[in-house]
Design an enzyme around this catalytic site. Structure first.
Site, mmCIF file in Angstrom:
data_model
loop_
_atom_site.group_PDB
_atom_site.id
_atom_site.type_symbol
_atom_site.label_atom_id
_atom_site.label_comp_id
_atom_site.label_asym_id
_atom_site.label_seq_id
_atom_site.Cartn_x
_atom_site.Cartn_y
_atom_site.Cartn_z
ATOM 1 N N GLU A 88 12.733 -45.060 -35.161
ATOM 2 C CA GLU A 88 12.150 -45.255 -36.499
ATOM 3 C C GLU A 88 10.673 -45.662 -36.433
ATOM 4 O OE1 GLU A 88 14.857 -47.831 -38.712
ATOM 5 O OE2 GLU A 88 16.117 -46.106 -39.195
ATOM 6 N N GLU A 121 23.268 -51.560 -42.595
ATOM 7 C CA GLU A 121 21.895 -51.863 -42.160
ATOM 8 C C GLU A 121 21.420 -50.849 -41.114
ATOM 9 O OE1 GLU A 121 19.870 -54.086 -43.356
ATOM 10 O OE2 GLU A 121 18.331 -54.307 -41.814
ATOM 11 N N GLY A 134 25.169 -34.334 -32.370
ATOM 12 C CA GLY A 134 25.805 -33.035 -32.573
ATOM 13 C C GLY A 134 27.286 -33.018 -32.219
ATOM 14 N N ILE A 192 29.577 -37.883 -34.023
ATOM 15 C CA ILE A 192 29.715 -39.327 -33.806
ATOM 16 C C ILE A 192 29.185 -40.127 -35.004
ATOM 17 C CG2 ILE A 192 29.065 -41.274 -32.304
ATOM 18 C CD1 ILE A 192 28.996 -39.238 -29.970
ATOM 19 N N GLY A 193 28.072 -39.675 -35.585
ATOM 20 C CA GLY A 193 27.539 -40.338 -36.789
ATOM 21 C C GLY A 193 28.531 -40.252 -37.942
ATOM 22 N N ASN A 215 12.841 -38.766 -42.402
ATOM 23 C CA ASN A 215 13.965 -38.502 -41.493
ATOM 24 C C ASN A 215 14.890 -37.431 -42.087
ATOM 25 O OD1 ASN A 215 15.937 -38.547 -39.570
ATOM 26 N ND2 ASN A 215 16.340 -40.751 -39.690
ATOM 27 N N TYR A 260 23.340 -37.019 -44.968
ATOM 28 C CA TYR A 260 23.861 -37.833 -46.068
ATOM 29 C C TYR A 260 24.154 -36.970 -47.295
ATOM 30 C CZ TYR A 260 22.096 -41.602 -43.085
ATOM 31 O OH TYR A 260 21.852 -42.432 -42.017
#
Lengths: 169, 169
Positions: A36, A93, A103, A106-107, A134, A141
């Protein structure tokens, strides 16, 4: 005749972080900050994580994602409250997957776990913030069906301004 | 000879909300939602406020401002956490002063009290969000020296999208 071995390998696991994970958590937090472009702002220590995350009244909870036994990412969140809904929420957070493990879903799996916790705790939803540059995260999302609250601006009172405000007290 | 009476009248007081304030808090929440043009989204009940704010592990805290003994406004907040700072923060969910009580410094006093609590609890800062059309509030926060985190976008996962995400779990 030998029994057949289980041939399915369960590669991904998500588990709650424990006090034994503080060195790993700290490393992952620094990696996220690097991504970030805010690495210079990070001062958290392992002692902070032990005190604030794993005492009698934790200020956050965290999940660790492992891929074939290797630490691949994490989610860190805490409780919030909606006075419109009259129900708690979760504030996410941090959500981070290490570069070499991207890819693989996992997210999505980390966020699904946080969503599951939100459901079990009768939360109205999960809130978080994303940096406006981003785009891979924003696209992710959007695919999940998340709502972007674009009319709200985030404000922070900190440093000298916080001191001055507190003195007016 | 009579003693001189105190001639200074202390018009403003700020106090912590108690369970006896839930009817008042609910009324103030609805007034804030009306001001923010979101009245139709509010479903909170007094029972929600009792359960979530005044049990053994409160999910929020609130302050009530009184002007000459009349309820003039409120602030409602809860704890957050910064993984950059390794310290807690406060998230100010609601800050509201009733129309007829504006211009008397009551919003400043409420925010000063929240800032004072943040200082005492070793918080790195106080965070909140403001609607982008609420220019009087934005100007007020700028005068306080607050930072606007304009590169961050707020995201919410709720409703069907939350259900779907939780099912992927």
């Amino acid at each position: 005749m030998r029994k057949r071995r289980l041939e399915f390998l369960f590669m991904l696991s998500i588990r709650a972080a424990t006090v034994n994970d503080v060195a790993l958590l700290k490393a992952l937090i620094f990696e996220l900050a690097e991504y970030e472009r805010e690495r210079d702002q990070v001062v958290i220590t392992e002692a902070d994580l032990v005190r604030d995350g794993f005492g009698p009244q934790p200020k956050f909870r965290a999940l660790i994602a492992e891929w074939d036994g290797q630490a691949a990412g994490y989610a860190l969140f805490f409780g919030s409250y909606s006075t419109w809904e009259g129900r708690p929420g979760l504030f996410l957070e941090d959500l981070f997957v290490r570069q070499t493990f991207r890819g693989k879903g996992i997210g999505t799996a980390l966020l699904a776990n946080v969503a599951g916790i939100a459901k079990r705790e009768n939360c109205y939803g999960v809130r978080w913030e994303v940096l406006d540059w981003n785009q891979p995260a924003i696209d992710f999302y959007k695919r999940l069906g998340a709502t972007f609250l674009d009319q709200w601006k985030s404000v922070l009172l900190t440093g000298d301004a916080l001191e001055r405000a507190a003195e007016a007290n």
